[in-house]
Design an enzyme around this catalytic site. Structure first.
Site, mmCIF file in Angstrom:
data_model
loop_
_atom_site.group_PDB
_atom_site.id
_atom_site.type_symbol
_atom_site.label_atom_id
_atom_site.label_comp_id
_atom_site.label_asym_id
_atom_site.label_seq_id
_atom_site.Cartn_x
_atom_site.Cartn_y
_atom_site.Cartn_z
ATOM 1 N N ASP A 20 -11.121 -59.141 10.424
ATOM 2 C CA ASP A 20 -12.193 -58.747 11.341
ATOM 3 C C ASP A 20 -12.484 -57.243 11.266
ATOM 4 O O ASP A 20 -11.598 -56.455 10.944
ATOM 5 C CB ASP A 20 -11.775 -59.131 12.770
ATOM 6 N N HIS A 37 -18.300 -55.646 4.289
ATOM 7 C CA HIS A 37 -17.746 -56.832 3.627
ATOM 8 C C HIS A 37 -17.291 -56.474 2.215
ATOM 9 O O HIS A 37 -16.255 -56.943 1.750
ATOM 10 C CB HIS A 37 -18.769 -57.965 3.599
ATOM 11 N N LEU A 132 1.700 -67.648 -5.459
ATOM 12 C CA LEU A 132 1.112 -67.490 -4.127
ATOM 13 C C LEU A 132 -0.034 -68.483 -4.009
ATOM 14 O O LEU A 132 -0.812 -68.643 -4.954
ATOM 15 C CB LEU A 132 0.571 -66.054 -3.970
#
Ligand code: FPP
Length: 240
Positions: A20, A37, A132
Protein backbone atom coordinates in the site's frame (compact mmCIF):
# COMPACT_ATOMS: atom_id res chain seq x y z
CA UNK A 1 18.49 -4.86 9.70
CA UNK A 2 20.93 -7.08 7.84
CA UNK A 3 20.52 -10.68 6.81
CA UNK A 4 23.27 -11.68 9.29
CA UNK A 5 21.22 -10.28 12.19
CA UNK A 6 18.37 -12.72 11.55
CA UNK A 7 18.02 -16.20 12.98
CA UNK A 8 17.88 -18.06 9.68
CA UNK A 9 16.52 -21.13 11.43
CA UNK A 10 13.33 -19.24 12.34
CA UNK A 11 12.36 -17.37 9.23
CA UNK A 12 8.62 -17.20 8.45
CA UNK A 13 7.70 -19.78 5.86
CA UNK A 14 5.08 -17.58 4.24
CA UNK A 15 4.99 -13.76 4.14
CA UNK A 16 2.05 -11.88 2.64
CA UNK A 17 2.19 -8.17 1.73
CA UNK A 18 -0.38 -5.47 1.14
CA UNK A 19 1.73 -3.20 -1.04
CA UNK A 20 0.00 0.00 0.00
CA UNK A 21 0.94 3.64 -0.46
CA UNK A 22 2.20 3.76 -4.03
CA UNK A 23 -0.23 6.49 -5.05
CA UNK A 24 0.29 8.66 -1.97
CA UNK A 25 4.07 8.30 -2.21
CA UNK A 26 4.00 9.56 -5.80
CA UNK A 27 1.57 12.40 -5.07
CA UNK A 28 3.73 13.56 -2.15
CA UNK A 29 6.53 14.13 -4.64
CA UNK A 30 4.36 15.83 -7.22
CA UNK A 31 4.37 12.77 -9.49
CA UNK A 32 1.37 11.02 -11.06
CA UNK A 33 0.06 8.08 -9.02
CA UNK A 34 1.14 5.68 -11.75
CA UNK A 35 4.78 6.55 -11.03
CA UNK A 36 4.19 5.20 -7.54
CA UNK A 37 3.17 1.85 -8.97
CA UNK A 38 6.30 1.84 -11.12
CA UNK A 39 8.42 2.48 -8.03
CA UNK A 40 6.44 -0.30 -6.34
CA UNK A 41 7.74 -2.78 -8.89
CA UNK A 42 11.30 -2.13 -7.73
CA UNK A 43 10.25 -2.72 -4.12
CA UNK A 44 8.50 -5.93 -5.06
CA UNK A 45 11.59 -7.35 -6.72
CA UNK A 46 13.77 -6.28 -3.77
CA UNK A 47 11.41 -8.12 -1.46
CA UNK A 48 11.47 -11.18 -3.74
CA UNK A 49 15.28 -11.11 -3.56
CA UNK A 50 15.17 -10.64 0.22
CA UNK A 51 12.88 -13.66 0.55
CA UNK A 52 15.25 -15.74 -1.58
CA UNK A 53 18.23 -14.61 0.52
CA UNK A 54 16.51 -15.29 3.84
CA UNK A 55 14.96 -18.58 2.78
CA UNK A 56 11.30 -17.51 2.91
CA UNK A 57 9.48 -20.12 0.83
CA UNK A 58 6.19 -18.40 0.07
CA UNK A 59 5.54 -14.73 -0.71
CA UNK A 60 2.04 -13.51 -1.54
CA UNK A 61 1.36 -9.96 -2.74
CA UNK A 62 -1.86 -8.05 -3.24
CA UNK A 63 -1.58 -6.66 -6.78
CA UNK A 64 -5.25 -5.84 -7.47
CA UNK A 65 -8.29 -6.25 -5.26
CA UNK A 66 -11.91 -6.91 -6.18
CA UNK A 67 -12.51 -3.35 -4.90
CA UNK A 68 -9.83 -1.74 -7.09
CA UNK A 69 -12.23 -1.69 -10.09
CA UNK A 70 -13.79 1.35 -8.40
CA UNK A 71 -10.70 3.45 -9.10
CA UNK A 72 -10.71 5.95 -11.97
CA UNK A 73 -10.84 4.13 -15.34
CA UNK A 74 -7.38 5.33 -16.35
CA UNK A 75 -5.76 3.96 -13.21
CA UNK A 76 -7.56 0.62 -13.55
CA UNK A 77 -6.39 0.39 -17.16
CA UNK A 78 -2.86 1.31 -16.10
CA UNK A 79 -2.78 -1.32 -13.33
CA UNK A 80 -4.02 -4.07 -15.65
CA UNK A 81 -1.52 -3.23 -18.37
CA UNK A 82 1.21 -2.78 -15.78
CA UNK A 83 0.65 -6.21 -14.28
CA UNK A 84 0.75 -7.77 -17.73
CA UNK A 85 3.85 -5.78 -18.63
CA UNK A 86 5.68 -6.87 -15.45
CA UNK A 87 4.93 -10.51 -16.21
CA UNK A 88 6.23 -10.18 -19.76
CA UNK A 89 9.32 -8.21 -18.81
CA UNK A 90 10.35 -10.08 -15.71
CA UNK A 91 9.15 -13.65 -15.79
CA UNK A 92 12.40 -14.99 -17.26
CA UNK A 93 14.29 -13.32 -14.43
CA UNK A 94 11.93 -14.83 -11.86
CA UNK A 95 12.31 -18.21 -13.53
CA UNK A 96 16.12 -17.93 -13.50
CA UNK A 97 15.98 -17.19 -9.78
CA UNK A 98 13.99 -20.34 -9.09
CA UNK A 99 10.71 -18.54 -8.34
CA UNK A 100 7.43 -20.35 -8.97
CA UNK A 101 4.71 -17.87 -9.93
CA UNK A 102 1.07 -18.50 -9.08
CA UNK A 103 -2.10 -16.43 -9.02
CA UNK A 104 -5.10 -16.27 -6.75
CA UNK A 105 -8.27 -14.34 -7.46
CA UNK A 106 -11.46 -14.42 -9.46
CA UNK A 107 -11.13 -14.90 -13.18
CA UNK A 108 -14.31 -13.12 -14.11
CA UNK A 109 -15.24 -11.19 -17.27
CA UNK A 110 -13.47 -8.08 -16.01
CA UNK A 111 -10.01 -9.64 -16.26
CA UNK A 112 -8.80 -9.31 -19.85
CA UNK A 113 -8.13 -12.60 -21.67
CA UNK A 114 -4.67 -11.40 -22.61
CA UNK A 115 -3.72 -10.96 -18.97
CA UNK A 116 -5.11 -14.39 -18.11
CA UNK A 117 -2.95 -15.85 -20.87
CA UNK A 118 0.16 -14.14 -19.45
CA UNK A 119 -0.72 -15.40 -15.99
CA UNK A 120 -1.09 -18.98 -17.22
CA UNK A 121 2.12 -18.81 -19.24
CA UNK A 122 4.06 -17.46 -16.25
CA UNK A 123 2.67 -20.20 -14.03
CA UNK A 124 3.46 -22.88 -16.62
CA UNK A 125 7.01 -21.61 -17.25
CA UNK A 126 7.89 -21.59 -13.56
CA UNK A 127 5.87 -24.52 -12.24
CA UNK A 128 8.85 -26.72 -11.40
CA UNK A 129 10.70 -24.04 -9.41
CA UNK A 130 10.95 -24.58 -5.69
CA UNK A 131 13.07 -21.81 -4.10
CA UNK A 132 10.20 -19.39 -3.58
CA UNK A 133 6.54 -19.40 -4.56
CA UNK A 134 5.40 -15.89 -5.48
CA UNK A 135 1.62 -15.79 -5.39
CA UNK A 136 0.09 -12.74 -6.99
CA UNK A 137 -3.40 -11.87 -5.78
CA UNK A 138 -5.18 -10.32 -8.76
CA UNK A 139 -8.88 -9.47 -8.75
CA UNK A 140 -8.70 -11.04 -5.34
CA UNK A 141 -11.04 -10.57 -2.38
CA UNK A 142 -10.97 -12.63 0.79
CA UNK A 143 -14.74 -12.82 1.09
CA UNK A 144 -15.09 -13.68 -2.60
CA UNK A 145 -12.58 -16.51 -2.07
CA UNK A 146 -14.65 -17.93 0.78
CA UNK A 147 -17.86 -17.56 -1.26
CA UNK A 148 -16.23 -19.35 -4.21
CA UNK A 149 -15.02 -22.13 -1.92
CA UNK A 150 -18.48 -22.57 -0.38
CA UNK A 151 -20.05 -22.73 -3.86
CA UNK A 152 -17.72 -25.58 -4.77
CA UNK A 153 -18.41 -27.39 -1.52
CA UNK A 154 -22.17 -27.15 -2.11
CA UNK A 155 -21.77 -28.29 -5.72
CA UNK A 156 -19.71 -31.27 -4.59
CA UNK A 157 -22.71 -32.44 -2.59
CA UNK A 158 -20.97 -32.86 0.77
CA UNK A 159 -23.63 -33.20 3.49
CA UNK A 160 -23.72 -30.16 5.80
CA UNK A 161 -22.84 -32.26 8.83
CA UNK A 162 -19.62 -33.34 7.13
CA UNK A 163 -18.36 -29.80 6.41
CA UNK A 164 -15.27 -28.94 8.43
CA UNK A 165 -12.61 -26.21 8.25
CA UNK A 166 -10.57 -28.64 6.18
CA UNK A 167 -13.42 -28.89 3.64
CA UNK A 168 -13.36 -25.12 3.09
CA UNK A 169 -9.55 -24.96 3.05
CA UNK A 170 -9.40 -27.62 0.33
CA UNK A 171 -11.51 -25.41 -1.95
CA UNK A 172 -9.60 -22.14 -1.58
CA UNK A 173 -7.94 -20.72 -4.72
CA UNK A 174 -4.63 -22.47 -3.93
CA UNK A 175 -5.16 -25.34 -1.50
CA UNK A 176 -1.39 -25.96 -1.42
CA UNK A 177 -0.60 -22.49 -0.09
CA UNK A 178 0.26 -22.60 3.61
CA UNK A 179 -1.32 -19.96 5.86
CA UNK A 180 0.87 -16.85 6.11
CA UNK A 181 3.05 -16.62 9.21
CA UNK A 182 3.50 -12.89 8.76
CA UNK A 183 1.30 -10.30 7.03
CA UNK A 184 2.86 -6.90 6.30
CA UNK A 185 0.89 -3.80 5.35
CA UNK A 186 2.83 -0.69 4.42
CA UNK A 187 1.96 2.99 4.47
CA UNK A 188 0.30 3.50 7.84
CA UNK A 189 -3.11 1.91 7.25
CA UNK A 190 -4.17 -0.49 9.98
CA UNK A 191 -6.62 -2.59 8.04
CA UNK A 192 -6.72 -5.98 6.35
CA UNK A 193 -8.85 -4.75 3.42
CA UNK A 194 -10.26 -8.13 2.46
CA UNK A 195 -6.85 -9.80 2.04
CA UNK A 196 -6.53 -13.55 2.78
CA UNK A 197 -9.34 -13.47 5.35
CA UNK A 198 -9.49 -17.21 5.85
CA UNK A 199 -5.74 -17.79 5.75
CA UNK A 200 -4.58 -15.12 8.19
CA UNK A 201 -6.54 -16.40 11.20
CA UNK A 202 -3.33 -16.99 13.19
CA UNK A 203 -0.84 -14.79 11.31
CA UNK A 204 1.36 -12.18 12.97
CA UNK A 205 0.28 -8.79 11.62
CA UNK A 206 2.82 -6.06 11.04
CA UNK A 207 1.88 -2.51 10.07
CA UNK A 208 4.55 -0.03 9.06
CA UNK A 209 4.36 3.64 8.10
CA UNK A 210 6.90 3.14 5.32
CA UNK A 211 5.18 3.50 1.94
CA UNK A 212 5.58 0.49 -0.38
CA UNK A 213 7.94 2.30 -2.82
CA UNK A 214 10.36 2.82 0.09
CA UNK A 215 10.02 -0.73 1.37
CA UNK A 216 12.91 -2.92 0.26
CA UNK A 217 15.21 -5.72 1.28
CA UNK A 218 16.34 -4.05 4.54
CA UNK A 219 12.77 -3.22 5.55
CA UNK A 220 11.83 -6.84 4.88
CA UNK A 221 14.63 -8.02 7.17
CA UNK A 222 13.44 -5.53 9.83
CA UNK A 223 9.98 -7.06 9.57
CA UNK A 224 11.36 -10.60 9.87
CA UNK A 225 13.40 -9.43 12.88
CA UNK A 226 10.26 -8.10 14.55
CA UNK A 227 8.45 -11.35 13.79
CA UNK A 228 11.29 -13.26 15.45
CA UNK A 229 11.12 -10.99 18.53
CA UNK A 230 7.41 -11.66 18.84
CA UNK A 231 7.97 -15.38 18.55
CA UNK A 232 10.72 -15.25 21.17
CA UNK A 233 8.44 -13.41 23.59
CA UNK A 234 5.71 -16.00 23.29
CA UNK A 235 7.96 -19.00 22.68
CA UNK A 236 9.23 -21.50 25.15
CA UNK A 237 5.95 -23.33 25.51
CA UNK A 238 6.93 -26.16 23.24
CA UNK A 239 10.63 -26.10 24.05
CA UNK A 240 10.06 -25.86 27.83
C1 FPP B 1 -1.55 0.09 -3.57
O1 FPP B 1 -1.16 1.42 -3.68
C2 FPP B 1 -0.99 -0.73 -4.64
C3 FPP B 1 -1.68 -1.27 -5.69
C4 FPP B 1 -3.13 -1.07 -5.88
C5 FPP B 1 -1.04 -2.10 -6.72
C6 FPP B 1 0.42 -2.32 -6.58
C7 FPP B 1 0.90 -3.12 -7.70
C8 FPP B 1 2.19 -3.35 -7.96
C9 FPP B 1 3.33 -2.82 -7.16
C10 FPP B 1 2.54 -4.19 -9.15
C11 FPP B 1 2.44 -5.62 -8.81
C12 FPP B 1 2.50 -6.41 -10.02
C13 FPP B 1 2.71 -7.74 -10.10
C14 FPP B 1 2.71 -8.42 -11.42
C15 FPP B 1 2.91 -8.53 -8.88
P1 FPP B 1 -2.28 2.53 -3.71
O2 FPP B 1 -2.47 2.99 -5.10
O3 FPP B 1 -3.50 1.99 -3.02
O4 FPP B 1 -1.64 3.66 -2.87
P2 FPP B 1 -2.45 4.75 -2.03
O5 FPP B 1 -3.02 4.01 -0.85
O6 FPP B 1 -1.38 5.70 -1.67
O7 FPP B 1 -3.50 5.32 -2.93
Amino acid sequence: MKLDDLDLGRVPRHIACVMDGNGRWAQAQGLPRTEGHRAGETSLFEVVQGCLDAGVQWLTVYAFSTENWRRPKDEVRFLINFNEDILLRRRDELHAKGVRVRFVGRRDWRVPKRLIRQMDESTELTRRNRKLTLTIAFNYGGRAEIVDAVKQVVESGVPAAKVTERTIAKHLYDPEMPDPDLVIRTSGEYRISNFLLWELAYSELLFTDTPWPEFGRCALFDAIGEYQDRERRFGGVDGG
